[in-house]
Design an enzyme around this catalytic site. Structure first.
Site, PDB file in Angstrom:
ATOM      1  N   TYR A   1       0.794  -1.173  -0.302  1.00  8.35           N
ATOM      2  CA  TYR A   1      -0.123   0.099   0.051  1.00  8.35           C
ATOM      3  C   TYR A   1       0.876   1.318   0.065  1.00  8.35           C
ATOM      4  O   TYR A   1       0.194   2.864   0.320  1.00  8.35           O
ATOM      5  CB  TYR A   1      -0.526  -0.294   1.163  1.00  8.35           C
ATOM      6  CG  TYR A   1      -2.334  -0.953   1.228  1.00  8.35           C
ATOM      7  CD1 TYR A   1      -2.030  -2.476   0.978  1.00  8.35           C
ATOM      8  CD2 TYR A   1      -2.993  -0.395   1.067  1.00  8.35           C
ATOM      9  CE1 TYR A   1      -2.549  -3.206   0.748  1.00  8.35           C
ATOM     10  CE2 TYR A   1      -4.488  -1.044   1.101  1.00  8.35           C
ATOM     11  CZ  TYR A   1      -4.571  -2.653   0.401  1.00  8.35           C
ATOM     12  OH  TYR A   1      -5.034  -3.794   0.390  1.00  8.35           O
TER      13      TYR A   1
ATOM     14  N   LYS B   1       4.968 -14.324   3.827  1.00  9.13           N
ATOM     15  CA  LYS B   1       5.293 -15.260   3.125  1.00  9.13           C
ATOM     16  C   LYS B   1       6.973 -15.547   2.695  1.00  9.13           C
ATOM     17  O   LYS B   1       7.294 -15.180   1.426  1.00  9.13           O
ATOM     18  CB  LYS B   1       4.614 -14.988   1.570  1.00  9.13           C
ATOM     19  CG  LYS B   1       4.708 -15.940   0.259  1.00  9.13           C
ATOM     20  CD  LYS B   1       3.413 -17.405   0.867  1.00  9.13           C
ATOM     21  CE  LYS B   1       3.865 -17.912  -0.535  1.00  9.13           C
ATOM     22  NZ  LYS B   1       2.929 -19.694   0.408  1.00  9.13           N
TER      23      LYS B   1
ATOM     24  N   ASP C   1      -1.131 -18.479   3.202  1.00  7.75           N
ATOM     25  CA  ASP C   1      -1.706 -19.534   2.518  1.00  7.75           C
ATOM     26  C   ASP C   1      -2.337 -20.374   3.659  1.00  7.75           C
ATOM     27  O   ASP C   1      -3.783 -20.298   4.029  1.00  7.75           O
ATOM     28  CB  ASP C   1      -1.550 -19.990   1.316  1.00  7.75           C
ATOM     29  CG  ASP C   1       0.433 -19.931   1.462  1.00  7.75           C
ATOM     30  OD1 ASP C   1       0.453 -19.912   2.902  1.00  7.75           O
ATOM     31  OD2 ASP C   1       0.384 -20.565   0.784  1.00  7.75           O
TER      32      ASP C   1
ATOM     33  N   ASP D   1      -5.044  -6.907   5.463  1.00  5.20           N
ATOM     34  CA  ASP D   1      -6.212  -6.441   5.168  1.00  5.20           C
ATOM     35  C   ASP D   1      -7.089  -7.562   4.471  1.00  5.20           C
ATOM     36  O   ASP D   1      -8.411  -7.907   5.499  1.00  5.20           O
ATOM     37  CB  ASP D   1      -6.111  -5.499   3.930  1.00  5.20           C
ATOM     38  CG  ASP D   1      -7.155  -4.374   3.214  1.00  5.20           C
ATOM     39  OD1 ASP D   1      -8.368  -4.287   3.900  1.00  5.20           O
ATOM     40  OD2 ASP D   1      -6.932  -3.827   2.547  1.00  5.20           O
TER      41      ASP D   1
ATOM     42  N   ASP E   1     -10.902  -9.280   6.989  1.00  8.66           N
ATOM     43  CA  ASP E   1     -12.137  -9.344   6.018  1.00  8.66           C
ATOM     44  C   ASP E   1     -12.564 -10.716   6.087  1.00  8.66           C
ATOM     45  O   ASP E   1     -13.298 -11.113   6.554  1.00  8.66           O
ATOM     46  CB  ASP E   1     -11.523  -8.930   4.625  1.00  8.66           C
ATOM     47  CG  ASP E   1     -12.250  -7.406   4.503  1.00  8.66           C
ATOM     48  OD1 ASP E   1     -12.104  -6.569   5.459  1.00  8.66           O
ATOM     49  OD2 ASP E   1     -13.268  -7.652   3.201  1.00  8.66           O
TER      50      ASP E   1
END
Ligand code: NAD
Length: 342
Positions: free
Chosen positions: A132, A178, A211, A235, A239
């Site tokens: 971002y 990751k 993941d 983010d 959610d």
């Protein structure tokens, strides 16, 4: 004597005005019931709708107004997606006020259908860099590149914030990355978390690849306490966690820096429901509760949470996302009345 706070209110776009109005009504009920607090609401212009009038989604007068306030309650805003359009107001505010920690609690609510009944976790997301950072370019026609900036400084700051929170909760922290693929950027993030961990020997630390974390959040969400991660992963995970505990209509988020806090629902402006008086205002009301907690008004913050739990638990007032037919205004009023009755 009552303590007075100036609160900047940005109503936002789409369903924003409806849900922020409900949250302001709840804050007014808190003010009237405690008599120890007073709020001076400073309304500012911001969002997609401001672009036509001001040429920007965050006019300078609004920035000045935000600086005069103790904290900001922000409604969701529509973000234009065309290249060159103004960047998201939330992203700009995080940068201006250095709101480096994005805190998104996910809690099971009584009588709300959820994947699992006993989830109580917080996603702590680094809020100022990562994917971002806004550094995205088209190198040649059809060849785009976005820079994923990860610094040791920002990683350390968010890791320490998350450990401090975990130490006050169930003393369990999961860091998500990751690093098997993003070896340099997530290597820096991992190093910062491991170093911060040395200061918190009582906190149990686990790591997960992103993941695997998305899978584990569905399979065993009750196993998480505090999750700390980089911007984009946070983010997405927050959610997902919100959906696990009953949906976006209930999930609130705080953006916290050293000297300022901005509080908002996790959801966006849901344009298709704008003006329909049918969405759930609880996420924004819970954001208002987080704001009072940040301002040190723990009792008042707890009052809002208790009223929300009580109204949801009774199950009589339910908006469409919770399987009911009540309106945004009815839900807001029910929570405000409950505060008065507590
Ligand atoms: P969204 O969160 O606005 O809506 C997705 C779906 O979630 C809705 O269609 C609705 O079914 C449900 N939903 C959302 N809020 C709800 C509520 N209060 N009650 C009940 N159901 C609710 O996501 P989107 O459609 O991807 O984004 C719409 C706009 O919002 C975009 O312009 C996006 O950029 C913006 N956005 C802004 C913020 C922010 O201001 N912080 C956050 C996310 C998205």
């Amino acid at each position: 004597m009552s303590k007075a706070y100036s609160i900047a209110v940005l109503k936002g776009d789409g369903i924003g005005p409806e849900v922020t109005e409900a949250a302001v009504k709840v804050l007014e009920a808190v003010r009237d019931s405690t008599k120890k607090l007073d709020f001076n609401f400073l309304y500012g212009e911001a969002g997609y709708h401001s672009i036509a009038e001001y040429g920007t989604n965050l006019p300078p007068d609004t920035i000045a107004l935000l600086k005069r306030a103790s904290a900001c309650l922000k409604g969701p805003m529509t973000t234009p997606e065309e290249p060159g359009a103004p960047v998201s107001v939330a992203v700009t505010l995080r940068r201006i006020f250095n709101l480096y920690a994005n805190v998104r609690p996910c809690l099971s609510f009584p009588s709300v259908e959820a994947l699992k009944p006993s989830v109580d976790l917080v996603v702590v997301r680094e809020n100022t860099e990562g994917l971002y950072s806004g550094a995205e370019f088209e190198l040649a026609p059809g060849v785009g590149v976005a820079l994923r900036i990860i610094t040791r400084e920002a990683s350390t700051r968010i890791a320490e914030f998350a450990f401090k929170l975990a130490a006050k909760r169930r003393k369990h922290l999961t860091y998500v990355h990751k690093g098997n693929i993003l070896r340099i950027t997530d290597g820096i993030f991992k190093g910062a978390v491991k170093e911060a961990a040395l200061k918190y020997p009582d906190v149990i630390v686990e790591e997960l690849h992103v993941d695997a974390a998305t899978m584990q959040l569905i399979k065993k969400p009750e196993s998480f306490d505090v999750i700390v991660t980089t911007n984009l992963f946070g983010d997405i995970l927050s959610d997902e966690a919100a959906q696990v505990t009953g949906g976006l209509g209930l999930a609130a988020g705080a953006n916290i820096g050293e000297t300022y806090g901005m509080f908002e629902p996790v959801h966006g402006s849901a344009p298709k429901y704008a003006g329909k008086n049918r969405v759930n205002p609880v996420a924004t009301i819970m954001a208002a509760s987080m704001m009072l907690d940040y301002l040190g008004e723990k009792e008042a913050a707890g009052k809002i949470e208790k009223a929300v739990m009580s109204v949801l638990g009774e199950g009589k007032v339910r908006t469409a996302d919770l399987g009911g037919s009540c309106t945004t205004i009815e839900m807001g009023n029910a929570i405000a009345s409950k505060i008065t009755a507590l």
